[in-house]
Design a protein around this motif. Structure first.
Motif, PDB file in Angstrom:
ATOM      1  N   LYS A 271      18.487  -9.223 100.369  1.00  0.00           N
ATOM      2  CA  LYS A 271      18.833 -10.545 100.893  1.00  0.00           C
ATOM      3  C   LYS A 271      18.351 -10.698 102.336  1.00  0.00           C
ATOM      4  O   LYS A 271      17.880 -11.767 102.739  1.00  0.00           O
ATOM      5  N   LYS A 272      18.444  -9.624 103.121  1.00  0.00           N
ATOM      6  CA  LYS A 272      18.005  -9.660 104.512  1.00  0.00           C
ATOM      7  C   LYS A 272      16.548 -10.086 104.625  1.00  0.00           C
ATOM      8  O   LYS A 272      16.167 -10.830 105.537  1.00  0.00           O
ATOM      9  N   TRP A 273      15.708  -9.642 103.702  1.00  0.00           N
ATOM     10  CA  TRP A 273      14.279  -9.961 103.721  1.00  0.00           C
ATOM     11  C   TRP A 273      13.937 -11.164 102.848  1.00  0.00           C
ATOM     12  O   TRP A 273      12.758 -11.455 102.617  1.00  0.00           O
ATOM     13  N   GLY A 274      14.958 -11.857 102.351  1.00  0.00           N
ATOM     14  CA  GLY A 274      14.717 -13.038 101.525  1.00  0.00           C
ATOM     15  C   GLY A 274      13.994 -12.723 100.232  1.00  0.00           C
ATOM     16  O   GLY A 274      13.204 -13.520  99.724  1.00  0.00           O
ATOM     17  N   ILE A 275      14.276 -11.560  99.670  1.00  0.00           N
ATOM     18  CA  ILE A 275      13.580 -11.128  98.453  1.00  0.00           C
ATOM     19  C   ILE A 275      14.290 -11.665  97.228  1.00  0.00           C
ATOM     20  O   ILE A 275      15.509 -11.563  97.095  1.00  0.00           O
ATOM     21  N   HIS A 276      13.525 -12.275  96.344  1.00  0.00           N
ATOM     22  CA  HIS A 276      14.020 -12.555  94.990  1.00  0.00           C
ATOM     23  C   HIS A 276      12.866 -12.288  94.042  1.00  0.00           C
ATOM     24  O   HIS A 276      11.781 -12.820  94.199  1.00  0.00           O
ATOM     25  N   VAL A 277      13.095 -11.413  93.079  1.00  0.00           N
ATOM     26  CA  VAL A 277      12.001 -10.851  92.298  1.00  0.00           C
ATOM     27  C   VAL A 277      11.636 -11.771  91.134  1.00  0.00           C
ATOM     28  O   VAL A 277      12.477 -12.138  90.307  1.00  0.00           O
ATOM     29  N   LEU A 278      10.346 -12.129  91.104  1.00  0.00           N
ATOM     30  CA  LEU A 278       9.769 -12.953  90.048  1.00  0.00           C
ATOM     31  C   LEU A 278       8.601 -12.203  89.424  1.00  0.00           C
ATOM     32  O   LEU A 278       7.953 -11.383  90.066  1.00  0.00           O
TER      33      LEU A 278
END
Length: 380
Positions: A271-278
């Motif tokens: 979340k800190k790095w704004g990661i959301h896996v697609l």
């Protein structure tokens, strides 16, 4: 000096669709691109057209965009594939949000399905069973090839509409309103005039009106993405969105349970790095994996750097391994994309006969076609 009804500066997705709608209205259009071809946010993304992830009017623009993409595809191959989107929930909180969005989208007539864990794994056997709780599916959503679509769309535009002139390698260094329209000047000294000028400049804030952009509140987001080698033995139909996406996309933020959503410890660094896996499989069988989000103001975009941060990529791949069981580390290339965004949904400024439209953020591929159609009605 050559004269047009509209001059549109920037041939990314937002500028090109504005040009298309002006051309459809029979207007004489000049579309200008500073580079040899569009090379920024429009080509550095997944190529997922997913209205399901958007809220408010952007969801409606996205639904209209789906119709426009399909209409064009029937006339000219712009790489549209209707293979749907699937949001894979990994825990009870994400599954609750998936159910709530399912109810909302059914209520407004947008086709969707809820799949059990068994149904999801039957369609996507590469998903890890211990990750999957269930899935929310939108069968009408589409994919495009981001490294091809905009070039084909420009080809369609210039082939179908003789009232459109396209110029690349045409950096605009001057733009001003006049009594009866506006003029633009290119870096080579050429000048053109038009009744209206639209500036769809993406995250280029230095060539035109830099003082305005410095005060605009616009920020630039840097996204890191990767692409595997072709793996035709793997089949990933559709756009694959995961639990982190459910926790991030604005459509889910509108659901009742979102206000009480907590971030588990194992997702805190992501979340800190704004990661959301697609995941999105390209036509050659390779798979695009991403992404992350870092931010800088309009005047400090260089702070984001031109490199990719390997630590961030490894975080993405670590989470990807938790979701799928194919070899995600068989990477052939990595890149960073940059897009402009604003807390005001989109940035618009009217300077007499010069109109700036940018900062559409991550909504561009999904909503630009429908938004541009509506926006052009202001000027026609």
């Amino acid at each position: 000096m050559a004269s047009f009804d509209f001059i549109i500066i920037g041939s990314g997705i937002l500028g090109t669709f504005h040009a298309l709608h002006a051309a459809r209205a029979g207007k004489k259009v000049l579309l200008l691109e500073k580079d040899n071809r569009p090379v920024s946010a429009t080509v550095r993304n997944f190529g997922q057209v997913v209205p399901s992830g958007l809220g408010g009017r952007w969801y409606q623009y996205g639904r209209r965009s789906l119709e426009l993409y399909r209409e064009i595809q029937q006339e000219y191959d712009i790489t549209v594939r209707q293979n749907g989107s699937v949001y894979v929930a990994s825990d009870a909180d994400e599954w609750a949000l998936a159910n709530e969005l399912y109810d909302r989208r059914r209520a407004d007539g947008y086709p969707c399905e809820l799949w059990s864990k068994v149904q999801t794994l039957a369609t996507y056997p590469v998903l890890r069973p211990d990750y999957v709780q269930g899935a929310l599916v939108f069968p009408e959503e589409i994919s495009v090839e981001p490294d091809q679509m905009i070039y084909r769309l420009i080809g369609y535009l210039t082939t179908k509409f003789p009232n459109v002139t396209y110029r690349n390698n045409a950096a605009v260094v001057g733009c001003a309103s006049t009594a009866d329209g506006a003029t633009v000047q290119l870096a080579n000294g050429e000048r053109f005039q038009a009744g209206k000028v639209l500036i769809c400049n993406g995250s280029e804030f230095r060539l035109l009106f830099p003082d305005l952009f410095a005060q605009s509140g616009l920020v630039v987001s840097k996204l890191q993405m990767m692409q595997t080698v072709p793996m035709p033995e793997i089949r990933l139909p559709g756009n694959i969105l995961t639990g982190l996406t459910i926790r991030r996309y604005e459509s889910f933020e509108e659901c009742p349970s979102y206000a009480n959503l907590q971030t588990p410890d194992h997702l805190a660094e992501l979340k800190k790095w704004g990661i959301h896996v697609l995941f999105k499989q390209a036509l050659d069988g390779s798979i695009i994996i991403g992404d992350s989000h870092e931010y800088a103001t309009a005047t400090q975009t260089d702070d984001l750097g031109f490199d990719t941060n390997d630590y961030v990529n490894q975080l993405i791949l670590q989470e990807a391994r938790r979701i799928v069981d194919f070899p995600v580390d068989r990477i052939q290339r990595t890149w960073a994309g940059f897009y402009a965004q604003t807390t005001q949904e989109i940035f618009e400024a009217d300077l007499d006969n010069v109109h700036i439209v940018t900062g559409i953020g991550g909504k561009g591929m999904t909503s630009s076609a429908g938004f541009s159609e509506e926006n052009m009605k202001r000027f026609l």
